[in-house]
Design an enzyme around this catalytic site. Sequence first.
Site, PDB file in Angstrom:
ATOM      1  N   HIS A 112     -42.541 -15.743  57.962  1.00 56.10           N
ATOM      2  CA  HIS A 112     -43.086 -16.611  59.012  1.00 56.10           C
ATOM      3  C   HIS A 112     -44.573 -16.890  58.834  1.00 56.10           C
ATOM      4  O   HIS A 112     -45.110 -17.810  59.442  1.00 56.10           O
ATOM      5  CB  HIS A 112     -42.807 -16.020  60.411  1.00 56.10           C
ATOM      6  CG  HIS A 112     -43.671 -14.857  60.800  1.00 56.10           C
ATOM      7  ND1 HIS A 112     -43.241 -13.546  60.742  1.00 56.10           N
ATOM      8  CD2 HIS A 112     -44.931 -14.804  61.278  1.00 56.10           C
ATOM      9  CE1 HIS A 112     -44.192 -12.750  61.169  1.00 56.10           C
ATOM     10  NE2 HIS A 112     -45.241 -13.487  61.500  1.00 56.10           N
ATOM     11  N   ASP A 142     -37.340 -11.640  57.069  1.00 49.76           N
ATOM     12  CA  ASP A 142     -38.697 -12.158  57.262  1.00 49.76           C
ATOM     13  C   ASP A 142     -39.648 -11.693  56.160  1.00 49.76           C
ATOM     14  O   ASP A 142     -40.787 -11.317  56.418  1.00 49.76           O
ATOM     15  CB  ASP A 142     -39.241 -11.747  58.631  1.00 49.76           C
ATOM     16  CG  ASP A 142     -40.422 -12.615  59.070  1.00 49.76           C
ATOM     17  OD1 ASP A 142     -40.664 -13.666  58.426  1.00 49.76           O
ATOM     18  OD2 ASP A 142     -41.109 -12.252  60.044  1.00 49.76           O
ATOM     19  N   SER A 215     -49.358  -9.673  60.677  1.00 46.41           N
ATOM     20  CA  SER A 215     -48.039  -9.961  60.105  1.00 46.41           C
ATOM     21  C   SER A 215     -48.107 -10.053  58.586  1.00 46.41           C
ATOM     22  O   SER A 215     -48.941 -10.769  58.033  1.00 46.41           O
ATOM     23  CB  SER A 215     -47.502 -11.285  60.659  1.00 46.41           C
ATOM     24  OG  SER A 215     -47.179 -11.166  62.015  1.00 46.41           O
TER      25      SER A 215
END
Length: 480
Positions: A112, A142, A215
């Site tokens: 992402h 992911d 992230s």
Amino acid sequence: MKTNQTSAMRALWLMMLGAALVLAQAIVAQARPESFADLADKVSPSVVNITTSTMVARGTGPGAIVPDGSPFEDFFREFQDRNGQGNRPRRSSALGSGFVISEDGYIVTNNHVIEGADEVIIEFFSGAELEAKVIGTDPKTDIALLKVESDEPLPFVPFGDSDTARVGDWVLAVGNPLGQGFSVSAGIVSQRNRALQGAYDDYIQTDAAINRGNSGGPLFNMDGQVVGVNTAILSPNGGSIGIGFSMASNVVTRVVDQLREFGETRRGWLGVRIQDVTDDVAEAIGLEKTAGALVTDVPDGPAKEAGMLAGDVIMSFDGVEVDDTRGLVRTVGNADVGKAVRVIVFREGKTQTLKITLGRREDAESADASAGTDAPEEGEPEQTEMMGLTLSPMTDELREQLELGPEATGLVVGDVDEASEAFEKGLRAGDVITEAGQQKITTVGELDAQIEQAKDGGRKSLLLLVRRAGEPRFVALTLE
């Protein structure tokens, strides 16, 4: 004389006991590091900041909100035009983290972070910047693999074995939170084997501070090995409240190896639709314990070719006992495509062994997509929760369990939330909803359509026709 010797021995014993206590305290103190500085110095050069840029249509991002018909509408439109904005596309940037896993420039991050990006820029601890290309991505976990070209070998970090991480172990998160690059936070492993939403989830929960921008960054153990990739947080306000999730390294390494070799993932595929075995199902079919995966459907695929039938319970796959659907999905997905495996199933009161040659899940999903079908994931039961009810489409197996005739149709109630209105009005597991809004329904989509139609019509409740043991009754449930 004897008394003096006894006193001396007692004093010596007390001194030895005191020394032992001091040594024990020193060992306990060593268990908690005085500083993480050495570890941070060791791993930081391998952690990177990631900046992505994407061209987006004007108006898709945040901006001044002016209601239609407002006297300021023309003013703001003219202001944008004067500044050369108009409806022309604009470039949007986003920040994330990552880490180098090889000296020749392979970098791991979250999917992402780079999804849809036109350009990916990697900033290293030294301040140098390089443009990266995307080698491959896996939205299911992911994870994304990037590559940069460097004239010099790059500092990198190794993966560790996430299965050895214990609840309470110290961990270190390094990344780019809120754009504050190369930030370090420490915490412990709060829990293992967390599942958030995907069939292949295996998250490490940690209280190390993780925020937006972290992230894709690494979660280190005290040996400087990556045991997780920081992916998500649980927060009511968007900031860290001490509940963060990192995808376990043993999941990541397998994905990364496949992306590196093939540019895509290649997961094993059995070709069945399954659901968890419940206590009542286990009793109904004579299983001694509530375990395994109940096969609800066997479409064309490897399992069907090997003779698997709807109603079979998969007890063992390739020598691994099956506890539930989630475990089976992960085990099958980790198996090699084309591998011949032995699958033990429980059928009609006894076990049988089937030999099945696995297909490739991605190929099956592509075929389903091209055919316009939406096949559910193996391990994800054909169930939907709405209005406090867990609903499943009618199948032959459910007809048999509920002792219904072959003509029975509708949605079967698998569970009812005891805090819901549905429970208060008497709905229970085993009920069959045959009509909604006085229209026959056989799928969750048809029920959802009736709910939307009722809402559009201004109605506050929906009338359901519910059958129990063949006896019908109407129940009205309030629409939220």
